[in-house]
Design a protein around this motif. Structure first.
Motif, short mmCIF file in Angstrom:
data_model
loop_
_atom_site.label_atom_id
_atom_site.label_comp_id
_atom_site.label_asym_id
_atom_site.label_seq_id
_atom_site.Cartn_x
_atom_site.Cartn_y
_atom_site.Cartn_z
N SER A 176 0.83 -1.21 0.00
CA SER A 176 0.00 0.00 0.00
C SER A 176 0.86 1.26 0.00
CB SER A 176 -0.93 0.01 1.22
OG SER A 176 -0.17 -0.03 2.42
N ASP A 177 2.15 1.11 0.26
CA ASP A 177 3.06 2.24 0.37
C ASP A 177 4.34 1.91 -0.40
OD1 ASP A 177 4.69 4.35 1.08
OD2 ASP A 177 4.28 4.21 3.22
N LEU A 178 4.72 2.78 -1.32
CA LEU A 178 5.91 2.56 -2.13
C LEU A 178 7.09 3.43 -1.69
CD1 LEU A 178 4.27 2.47 -5.69
CD2 LEU A 178 4.84 0.54 -4.20
N SER A 179 6.94 4.14 -0.57
CA SER A 179 7.98 5.10 -0.18
C SER A 179 9.31 4.44 0.13
CB SER A 179 7.50 5.93 1.02
OG SER A 179 7.19 5.08 2.12
N GLY A 180 9.33 3.13 0.37
CA GLY A 180 10.59 2.46 0.65
C GLY A 180 11.57 2.45 -0.50
N ILE A 181 11.10 2.72 -1.72
CA ILE A 181 12.02 2.70 -2.87
C ILE A 181 12.73 4.03 -3.06
CG2 ILE A 181 10.53 1.01 -4.00
CD1 ILE A 181 9.78 3.19 -6.02
N VAL A 182 12.36 5.03 -2.26
CA VAL A 182 13.06 6.33 -2.36
C VAL A 182 14.55 6.12 -2.13
CG1 VAL A 182 13.35 8.57 -1.26
CG2 VAL A 182 11.05 7.69 -1.72
N GLY A 183 15.35 6.71 -2.99
CA GLY A 183 16.80 6.54 -2.90
C GLY A 183 17.37 5.77 -4.08
N SER A 198 -3.36 3.26 -2.88
CA SER A 198 -4.58 4.06 -3.00
C SER A 198 -4.33 5.56 -2.88
CB SER A 198 -5.59 3.64 -1.93
OG SER A 198 -5.05 3.83 -0.62
N ARG A 199 -3.12 5.96 -2.46
CA ARG A 199 -2.86 7.39 -2.19
C ARG A 199 -2.05 8.01 -3.31
NH1 ARG A 199 0.30 7.05 3.02
NH2 ARG A 199 0.39 9.31 2.73
N LEU A 200 -2.68 8.90 -4.06
CA LEU A 200 -2.03 9.53 -5.20
C LEU A 200 -0.86 10.41 -4.78
CD1 LEU A 200 -1.75 10.24 -8.16
CD2 LEU A 200 -3.63 11.90 -7.88
N ARG A 201 -1.06 11.20 -3.73
CA ARG A 201 0.02 12.12 -3.32
C ARG A 201 1.26 11.35 -2.88
NH1 ARG A 201 -1.71 17.87 -0.74
NH2 ARG A 201 -3.48 18.33 -2.10
N MET A 202 1.07 10.24 -2.20
CA MET A 202 2.21 9.43 -1.79
C MET A 202 2.98 8.95 -3.02
SD MET A 202 3.27 5.98 -1.74
CE MET A 202 1.78 5.01 -1.67
N VAL A 203 2.27 8.48 -4.02
CA VAL A 203 2.93 7.99 -5.22
C VAL A 203 3.68 9.12 -5.91
CG1 VAL A 203 2.58 6.98 -7.51
CG2 VAL A 203 1.27 6.14 -5.57
N CYS A 204 3.06 10.29 -5.98
CA CYS A 204 3.72 11.43 -6.63
C CYS A 204 4.98 11.85 -5.88
CB CYS A 204 2.76 12.60 -6.74
SG CYS A 204 1.42 12.31 -7.91
N GLN A 205 4.95 11.79 -4.57
CA GLN A 205 6.15 12.11 -3.79
C GLN A 205 7.26 11.11 -4.07
OE1 GLN A 205 4.70 12.23 0.23
NE2 GLN A 205 3.73 14.24 0.00
N VAL A 206 6.89 9.83 -4.18
CA VAL A 206 7.88 8.81 -4.50
C VAL A 206 8.46 9.06 -5.89
CG1 VAL A 206 8.20 6.35 -5.00
CG2 VAL A 206 6.88 7.06 -2.99
N VAL A 207 7.58 9.32 -6.85
CA VAL A 207 8.03 9.55 -8.23
C VAL A 207 8.99 10.73 -8.31
CG1 VAL A 207 7.22 10.36 -10.49
CG2 VAL A 207 6.04 8.49 -9.33
N PRO A 230 -6.14 0.06 -6.04
CA PRO A 230 -7.31 0.89 -5.73
C PRO A 230 -7.24 2.28 -6.33
CG PRO A 230 -6.63 -0.33 -3.78
CD PRO A 230 -5.58 -0.57 -4.84
N LEU A 231 -6.04 2.80 -6.48
CA LEU A 231 -5.84 4.13 -7.04
C LEU A 231 -6.35 4.25 -8.47
CD1 LEU A 231 -4.53 6.97 -6.83
CD2 LEU A 231 -2.39 5.92 -7.57
N THR A 232 -6.32 3.17 -9.23
CA THR A 232 -6.66 3.23 -10.65
C THR A 232 -7.93 2.45 -10.99
OG1 THR A 232 -5.24 1.31 -11.10
CG2 THR A 232 -4.24 3.50 -11.30
N VAL A 233 -8.74 2.09 -9.99
CA VAL A 233 -9.97 1.33 -10.24
C VAL A 233 -10.88 2.12 -11.19
CG1 VAL A 233 -12.12 0.51 -9.21
CG2 VAL A 233 -9.94 -0.02 -8.13
N GLY A 234 -11.32 1.46 -12.25
CA GLY A 234 -12.23 2.07 -13.20
C GLY A 234 -11.58 2.91 -14.27
N PHE A 235 -10.27 3.12 -14.18
CA PHE A 235 -9.59 3.99 -15.14
C PHE A 235 -9.38 3.33 -16.50
CE2 PHE A 235 -7.21 6.88 -11.86
CZ PHE A 235 -8.44 7.30 -11.38
N TYR A 236 -9.27 2.02 -16.53
CA TYR A 236 -8.88 1.34 -17.76
C TYR A 236 -9.81 0.17 -18.05
CZ TYR A 236 -4.70 3.84 -16.27
OH TYR A 236 -3.85 4.81 -15.83
N SER A 237 -9.88 -0.19 -19.31
CA SER A 237 -10.68 -1.35 -19.71
C SER A 237 -10.04 -2.61 -19.18
CB SER A 237 -10.80 -1.41 -21.23
OG SER A 237 -9.51 -1.46 -21.83
N ALA A 238 -10.80 -3.69 -19.15
CA ALA A 238 -10.29 -4.96 -18.61
C ALA A 238 -9.08 -5.41 -19.41
CB ALA A 238 -11.38 -6.03 -18.69
#
Length: 385
Positions: A176-183, A198-207, A230-238
């Motif tokens: 649920s959290d990708l912040s560990g890859i920072v560095g 599920s958290r867009l701001r967290m992902v953007c900070q990591v990016v 969960p962040l991208t649910v419904g955004f794309y076709s199957a």
């Protein structure tokens, strides 16, 4: 004799390999071997032992190894890796349970002792704590595959232990959290399909904090895939299962698993069909990374999701409800901004054509995000689109 291929021959024993001192490549995959009866082979560079019945393996007998595949065995570790000073590619995917079929072995490695390792494939294993927390930073590693390893968190300091990764595959875990890859300073491709993000701001900070050799320099992050979160649910076709390349060797892989199950009560159930079906690991690297004399694809990879269909996506986006369409556009803009405009592929699609398709709407959303303080305009007055 420099190369021997004995794969898929139902072999149970091999003797006297030391009588071939010039042997450089040996493939005995898809057999019934439990050990290699040989004295040290000083010139062996490539060894393929996948889908046998090894319960232990000592690599010290092959000090010149550059490539070692031992997927689909019953290993909990590999001894002697510290003596393989030239080892560049190691694959230990999908180790089977040596016991009840519902138990999973824990794979335990100290990657820190492998000073020249460039590519490491560990998908479909339960990993010990020290496997992703090596004793020393692994500065040579460029590609790490830990898909479908049941990961719930990324260990603290992960990015500092693997600072020079270019490709990181975290697909099909429970993160649920990708912040560990920072560095990770040189990260070019990140895949985290099928997690719990599920958290867009967290992902953007990591990016914004990966893929930058210089903290104030241009990002080298070119591709990120967050489909199935969960962040991208419904955004794309199957998604369409498979990568359009046909069955390839996967059919043989499934056959061998079936044979193993029929002859060994401890054999595992075949893995569910996920993602691609062919040897596409080489394609995980950028074009400039591929060796000029590449001998072809490396190993079967059911843990990589194929690119999305751009035309199908265009039709799907046109029919999205306004709320979902808006949330997707915000994601695209914020990911673009977070990477400083570096990202070229987002969720399997080329990002810039999507941003440019409805320029006026994207500009309006950008302005609104600026008003809210989510985005800040560059000093030269350009928004970077």
């Amino acid at each position: 004799m420099g190369e021997i291929d004995l794969a898929n021959n139902q072999l149970t024993d091999i003797y006297n390999l030391e009588c071939l001192p010039a042997l450089e490549r040996l493939d005995v995959s898809f057999n019934h071997l439990e050990k290699l009866c040989t004295k040290p082979l000083q010139r062996l560079k490539e060894l393929r032992l996948s889908y046998n019945r090894f319960r232990s393996f000592d690599a010290a007998a092959f000090p010149d190894l550059e490539l070692l595949y031992v997927d689909g065995n019953y290993l909990m570790t590999v001894q002697g890796l510290e003596q393989c000073d030239r080892l560049e590619v190691l694959s230990l995917r999908e180790q089977f349970a040596d016991g009840p079929s519902d138990s999973a072995p824990t794979l335990d490695l100290d990657i820190g002792v492998m000073g020249e390792l460039r590519k490491l494939y560990l998908s479909s294993n339960r990993l010990s704590a020290r496997t992703l927390q090596p004793s020393l930073p692994v500065r040579s590693l460029q590609l790490l595959d830990v898909a479908s390893c049941g990961l719930r968190t990324i260990p603290s300091g992960f990015g500092k232990r693997f600072p020079n990764l270019r490709v990181l595959n975290l697909n099909f875990n429970a993160l649920s959290d990708l912040s560990g890859i920072v560095g990770i300073r040189g990260l070019s491709r990140l895949t985290a399909v099928g997690n719990r993000v599920s958290r867009l701001r967290m992902v953007c900070q990591v990016v914004s904090r990966v893929g930058r050799v210089d903290p104030n320099g241009t990002s080298v992050l070119r591709s990120i895939d967050l489909r199935g979160n969960p962040l991208t649910v419904g955004f794309y076709s199957a998604p369409i299962t498979g990568n359009g390349r046909g069955e390839g060797p996967f059919k043989k892989l499934e056959y061998m698993r079936h044979q193993r199950k029929g002859s060994d009560d401890n054999g595992p159930e075949a893995l569910a069909t996920i993602g691609g079906k062919r040897d596409i690991v080489v394609d995980q690297l950028d074009e400039e990374e591929k060796p000029a004399d590449a001998r072809g694809p490396e190993i079967d990879d059911p843990y990589t999701v194929p690119p999305a269909d751009a035309q199908a996506d265009q039709k799907y986006r046109a029919r999205l409800d306004e709320s979902t369409k808006m949330r997707r556009k915000v994601l695209e803009l914020m990911m673009y901004a977070g990477s400083g405009g570096a990202i070229q592929m987002l969720d399997g699609l080329e990002l810039k054509p999507i941003l440019e398709e409805d320029w006026a709407e994207m500009t309006r959303i950008w302005d609104r995000l600026e008003e809210l303080g989510v985005l800040k305009r560059k000093e030269d007055g350009e928004n970077g689109l």
